[in-house]
Design a protein around this motif. Structure first.
Motif, short mmCIF file in Angstrom:
data_model
loop_
_atom_site.label_atom_id
_atom_site.label_comp_id
_atom_site.label_asym_id
_atom_site.label_seq_id
_atom_site.Cartn_x
_atom_site.Cartn_y
_atom_site.Cartn_z
N SER A 191 0.84 -1.19 0.00
CA SER A 191 0.00 0.00 0.00
C SER A 191 0.87 1.24 0.00
N GLN A 192 0.77 2.04 -1.07
CA GLN A 192 1.60 3.23 -1.18
C GLN A 192 0.99 4.23 -2.15
N LEU A 193 1.40 5.49 -2.01
CA LEU A 193 0.99 6.54 -2.94
C LEU A 193 2.00 6.59 -4.06
N ASN A 194 1.55 6.34 -5.27
CA ASN A 194 2.46 6.25 -6.41
C ASN A 194 2.81 7.60 -7.01
N TYR A 208 -2.62 5.27 -6.44
CA TYR A 208 -2.52 4.62 -5.13
C TYR A 208 -2.60 3.11 -5.29
N SER A 209 -1.72 2.41 -4.59
CA SER A 209 -1.75 0.95 -4.52
C SER A 209 -2.44 0.56 -3.21
N TYR A 267 -11.58 4.01 -0.38
CA TYR A 267 -10.95 4.62 -1.56
C TYR A 267 -11.41 3.88 -2.82
N ASN A 288 -11.65 10.64 -2.62
CA ASN A 288 -10.38 9.93 -2.81
C ASN A 288 -9.20 10.78 -2.38
N LEU A 345 -6.45 9.91 0.64
CA LEU A 345 -4.99 9.94 0.46
C LEU A 345 -4.35 10.95 1.41
N LYS A 389 -3.99 9.36 4.76
CA LYS A 389 -2.98 8.30 4.79
C LYS A 389 -1.56 8.83 4.69
#
Length: 605
Positions: free
Chosen positions: A77-80, A225-226, A271, A462, A466, A469
Motif C-alpha cells: 500500500s503506497q501513494l504512487n 494509489y496501490s 478509496y 479519494n 490519500l 494516509k
C-alpha cells in the motif's frame, strides 16, 4: 462483562449435549470481542451427513487442517504519485482534477456557448447575447463555488446570493456574481459537441458527454494509489430521478433511483480504485474479463468482478476480495483463486455448483447457531442459522467459527468468514457515506451534469483519503476543513477571474459585505446635477427603493426623483426612501410594506 479462560470452558462444557465436547485451553484465542475459535462441526445438526451428489462434485465435510495455507500478499500500500513535506490538500486534489482537465472544461464550455449562439436567435436570448468566454482562472472560481455549495447547503441555487438576513452568505456574492455563475453553469461542458453530433445515433456512446471525466478518473484512481490487501465490490448510485434510458431502481440503496456504478473500493478506507457506469451497452469490463482467461460464455456478474480487478491492476497479488450474493459463485471464486486472488461473500443457495445439502428439506429449519459446512479444494461453503439462514462462500477462510460476546448481550457463535465479511464488505458503502456528507450535486434535468458533479465528489473523497494516509501534517484536517482549504486555494490561485462590480442603482456586490457602508457611514442627500445643455435645473433618475422593476410596472409610470446620495451613487426619494436605504438591509421589502411610490399604485390597480 469479561471472561477468563476457565469461565469460557465452564460456559461451553455442557454435559446435556453429548455432541459437544467443550473446549481445551489451547482452543481459546482472544481477538477483540471474539472469545474463542471452534470447529463448525461442533455446531452441525445431528442429521448432517454427506450427500451423494456433493461427493460426486467434490464437496465433503470439513476435517482438521484440510486446507492449504494462503499465499502471502505481494502488494504494498503506497501513494504512487510521490509525497513531499510541502504537500497540501490542494496537491492531493490536483492528482485527480488538475489544470489540464480544467483547460478542457474551459475549451469545451466556450465551444458549446458558441454553438448555442449559432444555433439560435441571440437577440431573443439575453444570456447568450451577454456571454463572455470563460478562462482558466474563472473556471477555478466556478469549481470553488460549486464545491462550497456542498458545505453550505440550501434549497435553491439562487438562495446562495440572497440578501435576506437569516440565510445570506456574503462569500458567494463577493466571489462570483449570480448571473455569471448561471451563465457558466448553463454552458458548462466537458465533451466536444461537434464530435457528439457526428456520432452514429444507433451505436453512439451514451456516456459521451461525461466520457473525458470518466477517463480522467479511471486513469488516476488506480495509478495514484496501490491499495491494501482487503477490497470490496458493490454498486454505488448517483441519484437521479429524471428521464433516462439506463436509470435503475435499487430499493436497498439510500438513493433508490439513479445511475448505477459497479465499484471496486478498498475495504478499510473506502478509496475508489475503479468503477464502471452501467448504461445498458457493451461494457469494456467484458473484454478485460475475457483477457484474464474467463470464458466468453461466463455470466455478466463474473465478468464485472474480473474486469474491475483486471482494470485496477489488482490481480496476481494475493488480494482478498469481498462481495455480496449478486456476484458470488463457485465458478468465479475458483477462477479468481487461479489468478492468486481470493474471495469471500454471501451467496444465493441456488447458484450452480453449491452443495446440494443446503437445499435439503431437513435443513430448512435449523436451530440457532447450527451450521452446515462443506469444503471443495480451495472453497468453503457454509449455511449458518441465526435470525435467518445465511449462505456464505469463501476461498479465504477455514471452516471455523468464533464465539463472540458483547457486554449485556447474548453470547453467540459465528463463522469466521461471516465476521470478516461484516467488517470488510462495507468499502463501497463507506465511500457513499463520506460522499453524502457534503455532496455538490444539485437537482438538474441533465443527467450528465448530475453524474459529472458526482464524479467530482468522488475525486474529493479519494483525495481526502490519500490526505489522511500520506499527508506529512502532524494534525490532520477534518473532511469539512479539507474541502474549505481546497475552495480557498482555488479562489486564491485565480487572481484574474472576474469579480462582481458596482453598477449604479442595480444590485451591488457591496450590499453583501457584513459591514455595509450605506448602513454604517454618514450620508447626505443632494440634488442630482442636470445634464449639460439641459433646461432643467436638476436631473431626474429612477428611485432605487420605491421604483417598480420594469417587468412589474404593468402600465405604471416609473417613479423618478431629483435627489440622490452621491457617496452611494443611488437616486433616492427624500426623505422616506433615503432613510430606508440607509437604515434597512432589505429596503425594497420595507418599501412594499409601507406602500411607498410605485408599490402603492401597484396595490391600487
Amino acid at each position: 462483562m469479561d471472561f477468563n479462560d476457565r469461565e469460557l470452558i465452564d460456559l461451553f462444557e455442557d454435559s446435556s449435549d453429548d455432541e459437544f465436547e467443550g473446549f481445551e485451553n489451547g482452543d481459546i484465542g482472544r481477538e477483540r470481542q471474539n472469545a474463542a475459535r471452534v470447529s463448525l462441526l461442533d455446531f452441525a445438526p445431528e442429521h448432517d451427513a454427506d450427500h451423494p451428489d456433493d461427493l460426486e462434485n467434490g464437496w465433503v465435510r470439513p476435517t482438521v487442517n484440510n486446507r492449504p495455507p494462503l499465499p502471502d500478499f505481494e502488494g504494498q500500500s503506497q501513494l504512487n504519485s510521490g509525497v513531499n513535506v510541502e504537500m497540501k490538500p490542494i496537491d492531493f486534489f490536483q492528482i485527480f482534477i488538475d489544470d489540464n482537465f480544467l483547460n478542457t472544461c474551459v475549451e469545451q464550455t466556450n465551444s458549446y456557448a458558441c454553438f448555442k449562439q449559432q444555433a439560435s436567435d441571440v437577440g431573443e436570448n439575453v444570456y447568450l447575447a451577454s456571454w463572455k468566454d470563460v478562462d482558466l482562472d474563472e473556471m477555478k472560481v466556478f469549481i470553488a463555488v460549486v464545491l462550497n455549495m456542498g458545505l453550505v447547503p440550501k434549497q435553491n441555487l439562487k438562495d446562495f446570493w440572497t440578501n435576506s438576513g437569516p440565510t445570506r452568505t456574503p462569500w458567494f456574492s463577493r466571489t462570483m456574481s449570480r448571473d455569471r455563475f448561471f451563465h457558466i453553469l448553463w454552458n458548462f461542458h466537458i465533451s466536444d459537441v461537434e464530435e457528439e453530433l457526428d456520432q452514429d445515433q444507433d451505436n453512439r456512446d451514451r456516456l459521451f458527454k461525461v466520457r473525458p471525466l470518466i477517463k480522467r478518473c479511471l486513469d488516476s484512481f488506480s495509478s495514484a494509489y496501490s491499495p491494501q490487501r482487503d477490497l470490496a465490490v458493490d454498486e454505488a448510485t448517483c441519484p437521479f430521478k429524471g428521464r433516462l434510458r439506463f436509470k435503475v431502481y435499487n430499493p436497498a440503496k439510500p438513493n433508490r433511483f439513479g445511475i448505477k456504478l459497479y465499484t471496486l473500493c478498498e475495504s478499510s478506507s473506502g478509496y475508489c480504485l475503479y468503477f464502471d457506469v452501467y448504461c445498458a451497452q457493451l461494457s469494456p469490463l467484458d473484454e478485460a474479463a475475457v483477457s484474464t482467461g474467463l470464458p466468453a460464455t461466463a455470466g455478466s456478474t463474473e465478468k464485472i468482478v474480473c474486469g474491475l480487478m483486471e482494470k485496477a491492476g489488482c490481480l496476481h497479488k494475493g488480494h482478498h476480495l469481498y462481495m455480496d450474493n449478486y456476484y458470488s459463485s463457485p465458478a468465479l471464486f475458483q477462477h479468481l483463486a487461479a489468478l492468486n486472488t481470493y474471495a469471500c461473500g454471501t451467496v444465493r443457495p441456488n447458484r450452480r455448483g453449491l452443495p446440494s445439502v443446503f437445499r435439503l428439506p431437513v435443513n430448512a429449519n435449523m436451530s440457532e447457531f447450527q451450521t452446515v459446512a462443506r469444503v471443495n479444494d480451495r472453497l468453503t461453503a457454509i449455511k449458518y442459522q441465526h435470525k435467518r439462514s445465511v449462505h456464505v462462500l469463501s476461498s479465504i477462510h477455514d471452516p471455523t467459527g468464533q464465539v463472540v460476546y458483547k457486554p449485556r448481550r447474548k453470547t453467540a457463535m459465528k463463522p469466521s468468514c461471516i465476521l470478516d465479511y461484516c467488517s470488510k464488505m462495507g468499502g463501497v458503502d463507506l465511500m457513499d457515506q463520506v460522499t453524502s456528507y457534503y455532496e455538490i450535486s444539485r437537482r438538474s434535468l441533465k443527467w450528465w451534469r448530475k453524474l459529472a458533479f458526482y464524479l467530482m465528489d468522488l475525486c474529493l473523497v479519494n483525495a481526502f483519503q490519500l490526505y489522511l494516509k500520506f499527508s506529512p501534517a502532524q494534525k490532520k484536517l477534518t473532511h469539512a476543513e479539507f474541502r474549505k482549504s481546497i475552495v480557498e486555494t482555488l479562489v486564491s490561485e485565480a487572481p484574474s477571474a472576474r469579480r462582481p462590480t458596482t453598477q449604479g442603482g442595480k444590485r451591488r456586490a457591496t450590499t453583501d459585505v457584513p459591514a455595509l457602508p450605506r448602513l454604517t457611514e454618514r450620508h447626505f442627500s443632494r440634488f442630482i446635477p442636470a445634464a449639460e445643455g439641459s433646461k432643467r435645473s436638476h436631473g431626474a433618475r429612477d428611485c432605487v427603493v420605491c421604483n417598480l422593476p420594469a417587468a412589474s410596472r404593468k402600465g405604471c409610470k416609473r417613479q423618478q426623483t431629483s435627489h440622490w446620495c452621491q457617496d452611494c451613487n443611488a437616486p433616492l426619494c427624500y426623505p422616506e426612501c433615503f432613510i430606508l436605504f440607509h437604515t434597512k438591509m432589505d429596503y425594497q421589502q420595507e418599501a412594499r410594506r409601507q406602500e411607498l411610490g410605485g408599490y402603492k399604485r401597484q396595490k391600487l390597480q
